[in-house]
Motif scaffolding. Structure first.
Motif: not given
Length: 453
Positions: A13-28
């Motif tokens: 899918e085309e990547f479309k972030p919701l806002g200005e800043e990409v919010k990324m969560y990665v399981c540690g």
RNA sequence: GGCGACGUGGCCAAGUGGUUUAAGGCGGAGGUCUGCAAAACCUCUAUUCGGCGGUUCGAAUCCGCCCGUCGCCUCCA
């Protein structure tokens, strides 16, 4: 346009972030042992995603948690006869040592479950209020039947799933319900809560920390393929039930898992698996190249020989970039290679193709330099692109006890003298001696250059 | 039982309907350069994509069957 494969929809899918800043969560990681190369794989994949998004002009806020309360930690603490906090501190430190060694950039925030206890409790309360969870004997369970699309991420159906599970003795409303809060057991770490002392279940911490540090809807959620069920499935369910917002994550990205070849490898698994010991043997670049030469959703083969191969490949790139520049009117235009790189990376992070563009550019540089062209802008591009992939172009660790610079210098001079007098045998003996000490030399005209291998 | 992945040259690995008679890396063979090397460069190293059928003007790429390998459903990056 960046396209990413979304595990939820099973499509690119085309990547479309919701806002200005990409919010990324990665399981540690759960911090009960040293990181192994499987963790390295995941760290490197999401490090590349982070770096590439930045390369493409996005601002990224990356959150990666530490699970620092869990059965395995408690078991380890009991086994080692030390307080559990000592275990978590030790292995958090070890984790950072490994990631730093792998040149993985730190996340913006590295929250710990035990430090976000109020948020976890508050989130469980919201779920109870929404009738998506219920208290039972001091524990709290999520009610999977309360969410009609439960199972959408892993493609599981609750009824079929239950058939496969063992029927443990439980008073839960449904066998598939999972714990949000576990009532305290003797001798275990615990926190006060509205339901009595206890500790959080495995899944709730990630939702709570994502909500706290990123918000109720995030752009990217990542982790290993093995986390899809139950962990990520449950995370989606509880997050969406609490926020009433769908989707919780815009795109779910899962990296493939390391594969090993039969019995031969398993013998050496212990050492080969540990990141810190792998870093004593190989450069971080070699480990990264070995991983990025496969696509992130495949299962790379863990084999020391392949990491060694990657070490030699990295040397090609380094040598192309570090070669003595030629000053000339004519110069190599590297733009077409940059386009190839971007096109490959935009297509769901096709790092093997992106690397092919870099290797092709390096060959072109060597060739055109020999023809008297200035390749400095190409070299700058290689630095830029490799850096977007997280390579640092540093030499591999020394394998043997090496000579210091002045000792090398003396030997190089000794060989030079021998060569001047055409005593080839003596000259070659010195070269062999240097070679054994991990020094390689090359003669260009009257000059002799040496490098540590 | 349920969900899913994979099988491409000596090895690793892209490609998922025609520009690919299949990228890139490692390894190997020969050559240029060199006192000899190293590095670099050049040439060669799969007419073929697990097998068999089918769809199509055309398939590694789509469909079916078969063979083989593996992951998840329980802790896991």
């Amino acid at each position: 346009m960046i396209q990413l494969y979304n595990s939820l929809t099973r499509k690119k899918e085309e990547f479309k972030p919701l806002g200005e800043e990409v919010k990324m969560y990665v399981c540690g990681v759960t911090v009960y042992d040293d990181s192994h190369l499987g963790h390295a794989l995941s760290s490197i994949v999401f490090d590349v995603l982070d770096r590439y998004l930045e390369f493409r002009g996005y601002k990224v806020k990356k959150v990666q948690n530490f699970t620092d309360v869990d059965d395995k930690i408690i078991n380890r603490a009991n086994a080692d006869k030390v307080p559990w906090q000592e275990i978590t501190e030790k292995y958090i430190e070890s984790f950072f040592k490994s990631s730093d060694g792998l040149n993985v950039r730190r996340a913006t925030v590295h929250p710990r479950a035990t430090e976000d206890m109020p948020e976890i409790i508050e989130l469980i309360n919201r779920l109870i209020d929404a009738e998506a969870a219920y208290e039972l004997g001091g524990s709290v369970y999520y009610r999977v039947r309360s969410k009609s699309d439960y199972g959408k991420l892993s493609g599981q159906n609750i009824d079929e799933m239950i058939e496969g599970t063992r029927n443990e003795e439980s008073r839960k409303e449904d066998p598939a319900d999972f714990a949000l809060w576990k009532a305290v057991k003797p001798e275990e770490p615990n926190w006060d809560s509205p339901w009595g002392p206890g500790r959080p279940g495995w899944h709730i911490e990630c939702s709570a920390m994502a909500f706290k540090h990123l918000g109720e809807q995030i752009d990217i959620h990542g982790g290993g393929l093995d986390l899809i069920f139950p962990h990520h499935e449950n995370e989606v369910a509880q997050s969406e039930s609490a926020s009433s917002k769908t989707p919780f994550a815009g795109v779910w990205i899962h990296n493939g898992l390391l594969r090993t070849t039969g019995a031969t490898m398993s013998k050496s698994l212990g050492n080969a698996f540990n990141v810190n010991s792998a870093l004593e043997e190989f450069s971080s670049d070699a480990i990264r190249l070995w991983i990025l030469q496969s696509h992130y959703r495949t299962n790379p083969l863990l084999d020391k020989k392949l990491i060694g191969d990657a070490e030699r490949s990295m040397r090609r790139i380094r040598q192309a970039v570090e070669a003595v520049p030629v000053v000339s009117e004519k110069s190599l235009d590297p733009e077409p290679f940059k386009r190839r790189f971007v096109e490959a990376m935009d297509d769901d992070l096709n790092t093997p193709q992106a690397l092919a563009a870099i290797f092709d550019l390096c060959r072109k540089m060597n060739r055109t330099r020999a023809d008297g062209n200035d390749v400095s802008s190409a070299a700058d591009l290689v630095r830029e692109l490799t850096s977007a992939l997280g390579f640092n172009l540093a030499a591999p660790p020394k394998k043997v006890e090496s000579l210091n610079d002045s000792e090398v210098g003396a030997l190089v001079q000794k060989r030079k003298d021998a060569r001047a007098e055409k005593r080839w045998g003596d000259a070659d003996a010195v070269r062999d001696q240097l070679d054994a000490a991990g020094i390689s030399i090359s003669d260009t005209g009257d000059e002799t250059e040496w490098t540590r291998k």
